[in-house]
Design a protein around this motif. Structure first.
Motif, PDB file in Angstrom:
ATOM      1  N   TYR A   1       0.854  -1.187   0.000  1.00  0.00           N
ATOM      2  CA  TYR A   1       0.000   0.000   0.000  1.00  0.00           C
ATOM      3  C   TYR A   1       0.890   1.236   0.000  1.00  0.00           C
ATOM      4  CZ  TYR A   1       0.941   0.402   5.041  1.00  0.00           C
ATOM      5  OH  TYR A   1       1.542   0.541   6.258  1.00  0.00           O
ATOM      6  N   ARG A   2       0.292   2.383  -0.331  1.00  0.00           N
ATOM      7  CA  ARG A   2       1.032   3.638  -0.423  1.00  0.00           C
ATOM      8  C   ARG A   2       0.842   4.457   0.851  1.00  0.00           C
ATOM      9  NH1 ARG A   2       3.031   4.882  -5.578  1.00  0.00           N
ATOM     10  NH2 ARG A   2       3.405   2.870  -6.568  1.00  0.00           N
ATOM     11  N   HIS A   3       1.946   5.140   1.256  1.00  0.00           N
ATOM     12  CA  HIS A   3       1.913   6.020   2.422  1.00  0.00           C
ATOM     13  C   HIS A   3       2.578   7.338   2.027  1.00  0.00           C
ATOM     14  CE1 HIS A   3       2.094   7.316   6.600  1.00  0.00           C
ATOM     15  NE2 HIS A   3       3.371   7.599   6.434  1.00  0.00           N
ATOM     16  N   GLN A   4       1.994   8.462   2.412  1.00  0.00           N
ATOM     17  CA  GLN A   4       2.518   9.767   2.024  1.00  0.00           C
ATOM     18  C   GLN A   4       2.884  10.613   3.236  1.00  0.00           C
ATOM     19  OE1 GLN A   4      -0.468  11.428  -0.676  1.00  0.00           O
ATOM     20  NE2 GLN A   4       0.778  10.764  -2.428  1.00  0.00           N
ATOM     21  N   THR A   5       4.000  11.351   3.113  1.00  0.00           N
ATOM     22  CA  THR A   5       4.409  12.316   4.133  1.00  0.00           C
ATOM     23  C   THR A   5       4.808  13.611   3.437  1.00  0.00           C
ATOM     24  OG1 THR A   5       6.704  11.527   4.078  1.00  0.00           O
ATOM     25  CG2 THR A   5       5.239  10.556   5.734  1.00  0.00           C
ATOM     26  N   SER A   6       4.773  14.720   4.171  1.00  0.00           N
ATOM     27  CA  SER A   6       5.129  16.029   3.624  1.00  0.00           C
ATOM     28  C   SER A   6       6.086  16.744   4.566  1.00  0.00           C
ATOM     29  CB  SER A   6       3.871  16.886   3.411  1.00  0.00           C
ATOM     30  OG  SER A   6       2.996  16.268   2.504  1.00  0.00           O
ATOM     31  N   PHE A   7       6.891  17.618   3.984  1.00  0.00           N
ATOM     32  CA  PHE A   7       7.870  18.353   4.770  1.00  0.00           C
ATOM     33  C   PHE A   7       8.108  19.697   4.125  1.00  0.00           C
ATOM     34  CE2 PHE A   7      12.234  19.213   6.370  1.00  0.00           C
ATOM     35  CZ  PHE A   7      11.979  19.090   7.727  1.00  0.00           C
ATOM     36  N   THR A   8       8.370  20.731   4.950  1.00  0.00           N
ATOM     37  CA  THR A   8       8.615  22.083   4.444  1.00  0.00           C
ATOM     38  C   THR A   8       9.947  22.595   4.964  1.00  0.00           C
ATOM     39  OG1 THR A   8       6.242  22.572   4.372  1.00  0.00           O
ATOM     40  CG2 THR A   8       7.748  24.457   4.325  1.00  0.00           C
ATOM     41  N   VAL A   9      10.705  23.238   4.092  1.00  0.00           N
ATOM     42  CA  VAL A   9      12.007  23.811   4.443  1.00  0.00           C
ATOM     43  C   VAL A   9      11.931  25.317   4.233  1.00  0.00           C
ATOM     44  CG1 VAL A   9      14.480  23.810   3.969  1.00  0.00           C
ATOM     45  CG2 VAL A   9      13.157  21.715   3.693  1.00  0.00           C
ATOM     46  N   ARG A  10      12.357  26.080   5.232  1.00  0.00           N
ATOM     47  CA  ARG A  10      12.228  27.540   5.168  1.00  0.00           C
ATOM     48  C   ARG A  10      13.536  28.252   4.827  1.00  0.00           C
ATOM     49  NH1 ARG A  10       6.970  28.337   4.449  1.00  0.00           N
ATOM     50  NH2 ARG A  10       5.705  27.354   6.080  1.00  0.00           N
ATOM     51  N   SER A  11      14.648  27.577   4.846  1.00  0.00           N
ATOM     52  CA  SER A  11      15.914  28.303   4.708  1.00  0.00           C
ATOM     53  C   SER A  11      16.931  27.528   3.875  1.00  0.00           C
ATOM     54  CB  SER A  11      16.510  28.611   6.088  1.00  0.00           C
ATOM     55  OG  SER A  11      16.662  27.418   6.842  1.00  0.00           O
ATOM     56  N   LEU A  12      16.590  27.262   2.626  1.00  0.00           N
ATOM     57  CA  LEU A  12      17.565  26.662   1.723  1.00  0.00           C
ATOM     58  C   LEU A  12      18.505  27.760   1.222  1.00  0.00           C
ATOM     59  CD1 LEU A  12      15.271  24.317  -0.389  1.00  0.00           C
ATOM     60  CD2 LEU A  12      17.011  23.611   1.265  1.00  0.00           C
ATOM     61  N   PRO A  13      19.812  27.576   1.325  1.00  0.00           N
ATOM     62  CA  PRO A  13      20.739  28.649   0.976  1.00  0.00           C
ATOM     63  C   PRO A  13      20.737  28.956  -0.517  1.00  0.00           C
ATOM     64  CG  PRO A  13      21.927  26.612   1.325  1.00  0.00           C
ATOM     65  CD  PRO A  13      20.513  26.344   1.739  1.00  0.00           C
ATOM     66  N   SER A  14      21.052  30.211  -0.839  1.00  0.00           N
ATOM     67  CA  SER A  14      21.246  30.629  -2.225  1.00  0.00           C
ATOM     68  C   SER A  14      22.668  31.138  -2.375  1.00  0.00           C
ATOM     69  CB  SER A  14      20.241  31.726  -2.602  1.00  0.00           C
ATOM     70  OG  SER A  14      20.581  32.954  -1.974  1.00  0.00           O
ATOM     71  N   SER A  15      22.993  31.684  -3.536  1.00  0.00           N
ATOM     72  CA  SER A  15      24.332  32.222  -3.757  1.00  0.00           C
ATOM     73  C   SER A  15      24.522  33.564  -3.066  1.00  0.00           C
ATOM     74  CB  SER A  15      24.594  32.386  -5.260  1.00  0.00           C
ATOM     75  OG  SER A  15      23.622  33.248  -5.844  1.00  0.00           O
ATOM     76  N   LEU A  16      23.455  34.165  -2.549  1.00  0.00           N
ATOM     77  CA  LEU A  16      23.534  35.436  -1.839  1.00  0.00           C
ATOM     78  C   LEU A  16      23.400  35.192  -0.336  1.00  0.00           C
ATOM     79  CD1 LEU A  16      21.254  37.740  -4.045  1.00  0.00           C
ATOM     80  CD2 LEU A  16      23.735  37.502  -4.109  1.00  0.00           C
ATOM     81  N   PRO A  17      24.195  35.847   0.492  1.00  0.00           N
ATOM     82  CA  PRO A  17      24.064  35.670   1.941  1.00  0.00           C
ATOM     83  C   PRO A  17      22.722  36.177   2.439  1.00  0.00           C
ATOM     84  CG  PRO A  17      25.550  37.499   1.441  1.00  0.00           C
ATOM     85  CD  PRO A  17      25.269  36.809   0.139  1.00  0.00           C
ATOM     86  N   LYS A  18      22.134  35.433   3.342  1.00  0.00           N
ATOM     87  CA  LYS A  18      20.878  35.805   3.992  1.00  0.00           C
ATOM     88  C   LYS A  18      19.694  35.839   3.029  1.00  0.00           C
ATOM     89  CE  LYS A  18      23.219  36.404   7.770  1.00  0.00           C
ATOM     90  NZ  LYS A  18      23.167  35.385   8.851  1.00  0.00           N
ATOM     91  N   ALA A  19      19.818  35.243   1.871  1.00  0.00           N
ATOM     92  CA  ALA A  19      18.698  35.133   0.926  1.00  0.00           C
ATOM     93  C   ALA A  19      18.406  33.651   0.723  1.00  0.00           C
ATOM     94  CB  ALA A  19      19.036  35.807  -0.398  1.00  0.00           C
ATOM     95  N   TYR A  20      17.206  33.227   1.065  1.00  0.00           N
ATOM     96  CA  TYR A  20      16.915  31.793   1.118  1.00  0.00           C
ATOM     97  C   TYR A  20      15.754  31.407   0.208  1.00  0.00           C
ATOM     98  CZ  TYR A  20      19.726  32.142   5.362  1.00  0.00           C
ATOM     99  OH  TYR A  20      20.734  32.387   6.252  1.00  0.00           O
TER     100      TYR A  20
ATOM    101  N   GLY B   1      24.166  27.291  -5.234  1.00  0.00           N
ATOM    102  CA  GLY B   1      24.881  27.841  -6.385  1.00  0.00           C
ATOM    103  C   GLY B   1      24.061  28.786  -7.239  1.00  0.00           C
ATOM    104  N   PHE B   2      22.831  29.111  -6.800  1.00  0.00           N
ATOM    105  CA  PHE B   2      21.944  29.926  -7.626  1.00  0.00           C
ATOM    106  C   PHE B   2      21.420  31.135  -6.867  1.00  0.00           C
ATOM    107  CE2 PHE B   2      21.800  25.792  -9.624  1.00  0.00           C
ATOM    108  CZ  PHE B   2      21.723  26.069 -10.981  1.00  0.00           C
ATOM    109  N   SER B   3      21.091  32.174  -7.635  1.00  0.00           N
ATOM    110  CA  SER B   3      20.418  33.343  -7.069  1.00  0.00           C
ATOM    111  C   SER B   3      18.946  33.011  -6.841  1.00  0.00           C
ATOM    112  CB  SER B   3      20.534  34.532  -8.025  1.00  0.00           C
ATOM    113  OG  SER B   3      19.622  35.561  -7.673  1.00  0.00           O
ATOM    114  N   VAL B   4      18.344  33.696  -5.873  1.00  0.00           N
ATOM    115  CA  VAL B   4      16.919  33.472  -5.610  1.00  0.00           C
ATOM    116  C   VAL B   4      16.056  33.980  -6.751  1.00  0.00           C
ATOM    117  CG1 VAL B   4      17.094  33.437  -3.094  1.00  0.00           C
ATOM    118  CG2 VAL B   4      16.853  35.627  -4.279  1.00  0.00           C
ATOM    119  N   HIS B   5      16.652  34.704  -7.707  1.00  0.00           N
ATOM    120  CA  HIS B   5      15.893  35.154  -8.870  1.00  0.00           C
ATOM    121  C   HIS B   5      15.740  34.054  -9.918  1.00  0.00           C
ATOM    122  CE1 HIS B   5      15.729  39.189  -7.396  1.00  0.00           C
ATOM    123  NE2 HIS B   5      17.029  39.356  -7.428  1.00  0.00           N
TER     124      HIS B   5
END
Length: 262
Positions: free
Chosen positions: A22-41, A81-85
């Protein structure tokens, strides 16, 4: 198996048969994945679909956390390695990274759905930060260009008094009478620039220079050989920064070529 038993099994509705998985599902949220700019997530959510054997239990909280942590590590390696843009581009990159790595995370993991986004405040911050970076880069480029121009004037145009006169005239015949009045000024300018000494210091200035030299000597005296080598290396960089490679090279020779002054 008898004929009657086979017919009975054939006639049993599918939904009455025991499912093997049978199938089972879970979910998760991340609020602060780093970008190439400091303090921009970046922010992300991912939905996990597990294939669980009929006689087994769904993954425990600890197992789910470990899987979430490993998926987050994969995302962080990509997003850093990427900008948030570049949300659309990063979305495709993380999907591919998760697809390649998910089979080795947990054999029960059937699929992982990832969605990335960036809030408006972060976008505004990133725009302002990148503008500052561009402005700083432009300012540094302008200063570097002016420094190259100044070095060219010093090394080529003011290397000889006659060349300096021609450079000053710039092909203008109307400046010749003024040039005749200038006498040996160009020789003095060329000598001043290539001496690198500037004007002769006043007695008070000479005393201060002597005192500074004594202070440096007093500081170097009690240092260990290792610390002295580090300090002389830093002093060599300082000399190079002021375009006094001659002093930097002399310092390197005094230090037994152990101080890196390049």
């Amino acid at each position: 198996m008898g004929l009657l038993a086979w017919i009975k099994r054939l006639l049993i509705p599918t939904y009455e048969r025991t499912s093997l998985h049978y199938r089972h599902q879970t979910s998760f949220t991340v609020r602060s994945l780093p970008s190439s700019l400091p303090k921009a997530y970046f922010e992300a959510s991912f939905d996990l679909t597990w294939t669980i054997a009929a006689d087994s239990q769904p993954p425990s909280i600890e197992e789910t956390y470990k899987v979430n942590r490993r998926i987050r590590d994969i995302l962080e390696r990509v997003t850093s390695g990427f900008s948030v843009h570049s949300v659309e581009e990063v979305q495709g990159e993380v999907e591919m990274a998760v697809y390649r790595n998910s089979p080795g995370i947990d054999h029960r993991l059937a699929s992982v759905q990832v969605k990335l986004w960036v809030d408006e405040k972060t976008k505004t911050y990133a725009e302002e930060f990148e503008k500052v970076l561009r402005d700083n880069a432009l300012t540094e480029a302008v200063f570097e260009m002016k420094a190259r121009q100044a070095r060219y004037v010093r090394d080529h145009l003011l290397s000889d008094a006659q060349i300096a006169r021609l450079w000053w005239l710039d092909g203008r015949a109307d400046k010749l009478p003024e040039l005749l009045k200038m006498g040996s000024n160009f020789e003095q300018v060329v000598g001043l620039i290539h001496d690198g000494m500037g004007s002769i210091p006043a007695p008070g200035e000479a005393l201060m220079i002597e005192r500074i030299a004594e202070l440096i000597k007093d500081f170097l005296g009690p240092l260990s050989a290792q610390h002295r080598e580090i300090l002389l290396s830093q002093l060599g960089h300082f000399f190079n920064g002021y375009e006094r490679e001659d002093l930097a090279n002399s310092l390197s020779s005094l230090n037994g070529n152990s101080a890196d002054t390049n």
